[in-house]
Design an enzyme around this catalytic site. Structure first.
Site, PDB file in Angstrom:
ATOM      1  N   PHE A 141      33.955  29.606  31.976  1.00 19.04           N
ATOM      2  CA  PHE A 141      35.379  29.543  32.325  1.00 19.04           C
ATOM      3  C   PHE A 141      35.850  30.916  32.777  1.00 19.04           C
ATOM      4  O   PHE A 141      35.607  31.917  32.096  1.00 19.04           O
ATOM      5  CB  PHE A 141      36.205  29.099  31.106  1.00 19.04           C
ATOM      6  CG  PHE A 141      37.680  29.031  31.385  1.00 19.04           C
ATOM      7  CD1 PHE A 141      38.212  27.965  32.100  1.00 19.04           C
ATOM      8  CD2 PHE A 141      38.542  30.038  30.953  1.00 19.04           C
ATOM      9  CE1 PHE A 141      39.582  27.899  32.383  1.00 19.04           C
ATOM     10  CE2 PHE A 141      39.906  29.978  31.227  1.00 19.04           C
ATOM     11  CZ  PHE A 141      40.424  28.904  31.938  1.00 19.04           C
ATOM     12  N   ASP A 225      32.647  38.856  32.417  1.00 25.54           N
ATOM     13  CA  ASP A 225      33.993  38.420  32.037  1.00 25.54           C
ATOM     14  C   ASP A 225      34.091  38.517  30.515  1.00 25.54           C
ATOM     15  O   ASP A 225      33.637  37.635  29.793  1.00 25.54           O
ATOM     16  CB  ASP A 225      34.214  36.983  32.531  1.00 25.54           C
ATOM     17  CG  ASP A 225      35.571  36.425  32.125  1.00 25.54           C
ATOM     18  OD1 ASP A 225      36.212  37.001  31.223  1.00 25.54           O
ATOM     19  OD2 ASP A 225      35.973  35.401  32.706  1.00 25.54           O
ATOM     20  N   LYS A 254      43.147  39.132  27.423  1.00 25.39           N
ATOM     21  CA  LYS A 254      43.506  38.571  26.112  1.00 25.39           C
ATOM     22  C   LYS A 254      43.896  39.565  25.010  1.00 25.39           C
ATOM     23  O   LYS A 254      45.060  39.847  24.816  1.00 25.39           O
ATOM     24  CB  LYS A 254      42.405  37.621  25.647  1.00 25.39           C
ATOM     25  CG  LYS A 254      42.373  36.332  26.476  1.00 25.39           C
ATOM     26  CD  LYS A 254      41.676  35.192  25.767  1.00 25.39           C
ATOM     27  CE  LYS A 254      41.982  33.852  26.414  1.00 25.39           C
ATOM     28  NZ  LYS A 254      41.111  33.447  27.489  1.00 25.39           N
TER      29      LYS A 254
HETATM   30  C1  LIG Z   1      41.201  33.095  28.899  1.00 19.94           C
HETATM   31  C2  LIG Z   1      40.095  33.415  29.803  1.00 19.94           C
HETATM   32  C3  LIG Z   1      40.317  33.643  31.176  1.00 19.94           C
HETATM   33  C4  LIG Z   1      41.674  33.476  31.812  1.00 19.94           C
HETATM   34  O1  LIG Z   1      42.630  34.333  31.300  1.00 19.94           O
HETATM   35  P1  LIG Z   1      44.189  34.009  31.567  1.00 19.94           P
HETATM   36  O2  LIG Z   1      44.890  35.200  30.955  1.00 19.94           O
HETATM   37  O3  LIG Z   1      44.486  32.718  30.885  1.00 19.94           O
HETATM   38  O4  LIG Z   1      44.382  33.920  33.022  1.00 19.94           O
HETATM   39  C5  LIG Z   1      39.241  34.008  31.957  1.00 19.94           C
HETATM   40  N1  LIG Z   1      38.012  34.135  31.436  1.00 19.94           N
HETATM   41  C6  LIG Z   1      37.763  33.937  30.123  1.00 19.94           C
HETATM   42  C7  LIG Z   1      36.381  34.124  29.601  1.00 19.94           C
HETATM   43  C8  LIG Z   1      38.791  33.550  29.276  1.00 19.94           C
HETATM   44  O5  LIG Z   1      38.535  33.307  27.993  1.00 19.94           O
END
Ligand SMILES: *Cc1c(COP(=O)(O)O)cnc(C)c1O
Length: 398
Positions: A141, A225, A254
């Site tokens: 994701f 990521d 986050k």
């Molecule tokens: C939450 C998340 C995102 C997206 O972040 P947002 O602040 O919701 O746009 C992207 N990559 C990972 C791994 C995530 O956990």
């Protein structure tokens, strides 16, 4: 007003006025302190989701409150025609804690998806007429904006919004698939080091190290990521440190400012030379309010030993989960305070509901996985309460 009337009222208001992108929220929350939150009826919950790995210091932590308050009453926003001391400090801090060091650079934005959008553009800047592919992993994701969605390895999420930006190829998360795919036609490889939304799935042993070798050999950007795994949660500043690997770029968001919106793309070495003047930007990105809050939160993570605490409490939580002795629990995954529980039956939603009814917030990213991501500040008391409330939730199911 009675509790029932209040509940009917907020649900009705939500249903009539919020975009239908999410289901009905579980509760109406009104305040928080430490690892606890309270709803409009005064019911207390132990928050072991922390806004999905966001509230690093828990709720209403004095360091967070003081940072927001002090900066808001000094200077909240300026345009990108100006810099501010908190912005400079955060860029320097990120270079240090990511391991990017002297050759590193930081770009600031406001969310995880935006950080990955910046990383997507970075990948395009490493493209040539023969180097065109961007490789990402099935089931990973990366966010909901169009570029981040194109990277996301869940076809059902992408399909309603096609066509996607082109050039992204998704592969299975195996070393064999890496070896078959990474060559001189690839501009970048995106990896989510622990797949949080997919149920907290760890990478296969040796995957990141092999990814690093192959990307280095072929001039491919290795982009990690760490939006969910970063800033101490896995018992290291970044989970790639647990694997002994450094990327060419990392995306962070986050937990970085403990609940204040912020995102960042940090580049290492040659990747720091790809963006040139005028190629990217954000009005709010890097503003003094967000960057001062991030400095305070990251400073507290460091000075209060919260990375070590994440490692230690993670071990304790695993022991609690395994100690349930439930035949439903088949596997405990993740690192530090990002924990996934694999279940033998598709009852994760029921367990998360039962946990909530017993004063514990956890979540079910899919039918057979629970996700546990408490604030990094938890101590003995929270670990014990977690054990009691989780046991009651499991007992409610049998
Ligand atoms: C939450 C998340 C995102 C997206 O972040 P947002 O602040 O919701 O746009 C992207 N990559 C990972 C791994 C995530 O956990």
């Amino acid at each position: 007003m009675t509790g029932v009337d209040t509940e009917t009222e907020w649900r009705g208001r939500f249903d009539s006025s919020l975009m239908r992108t999410m289901g009905m929220p579980l509760r109406l929350l009104v305040r928080g302190r430490g690892a606890y939150v309270w709803d409009d009826e005064g019911t207390e919950y132990l928050d072991f989701l922390a806004g999905i790995a966001v509230n690093s210091l828990g709720h209403a932590h004095p360091v967070f409150v003081d940072a927001v308050t002090a900066q808001a009453s000094t200077l909240a926003h300026v345009s990108n025609y100006f810099s501010t001391p908190p912005q400079l400090e955060l860029a320097e801090r990120l270079k240090r804690i990511t391991g990017a060091g002297e050759g590193g650079r930081a770009y600031f934005c406001n969310s995880g998806a935006e950080a990955n959008e910046a990383a997507f553009k970075l990948a395009r800047l490493n493209s040539t007429p023969t180097r065109t592919k961007i490789v990402a992993l099935n089931n990973a994701f990366h966010g909901r904006t169009m570029g981040a969605l194109a990277l996301t390895g869940k076809p059902a999420m992408r399909e309603p919004f096609e066509p996607m930006p082109s050039g992204v190829v998704h592969i299975d998360t195996t070393i064999e698939a890496l070896e078959a795919t990474i060559d001189d036609t690839v501009a970048a490889l995106f990896v989510e080091p622990i797949k949080g939304e997919a149920g907290v799935l760890d990478l296969p042993e040796g995957f990141l190290r092999r990814a690093r070798e192959l990307t280095e050999e072929h001039g491919v950007l290795l982009i990690l990521d760490e939006i969910q795994t970063g800033v101490g949660r896995t018992g290291a500043w970044f989970s790639y440190m647990n694997a002994g690997v450094l990327p060419d770029a990392v995306t962070v968001a986050k937990g970085m400012a403990g609940g204040f919106p912020i995102g960042s793309l940090v580049t290492f070495g040659w990747a720091s030379d790809l963006f040139t003047r005028g190629q990217h930007g954000s009005t709010f990105g890097g503003n003094p309010l967000a960057t001062a809050t991030a400095n305070a939160v990251l400073g507290e993570i460091e000075s209060a030993g919260l990375i070590e605490n994440a490692a230690r409490r993670g071990v304790e939580l695993r022991a609690v989960i395994e100690g349930l002795g439930s035949p439903l629990v088949t596997e405990v995954r993740g690192q530090g305070l990002l924990i996934g529980v694999g279940l033998s039956e598709p009852v994760a939603g029921e367990i998360a509901d039962a946990a909530l009814a017993n004063g514990l917030i956890i979540n079910a990213p899919n039918d057979s996985s629970l996700r546990i991501a408490p604030p990094l500040i938890i101590g003995d008391e929270e670990v014990r309460e977690f054990g009691e409330r989780l046991a009651r939730a499991f007992a409610a199911l049998s």
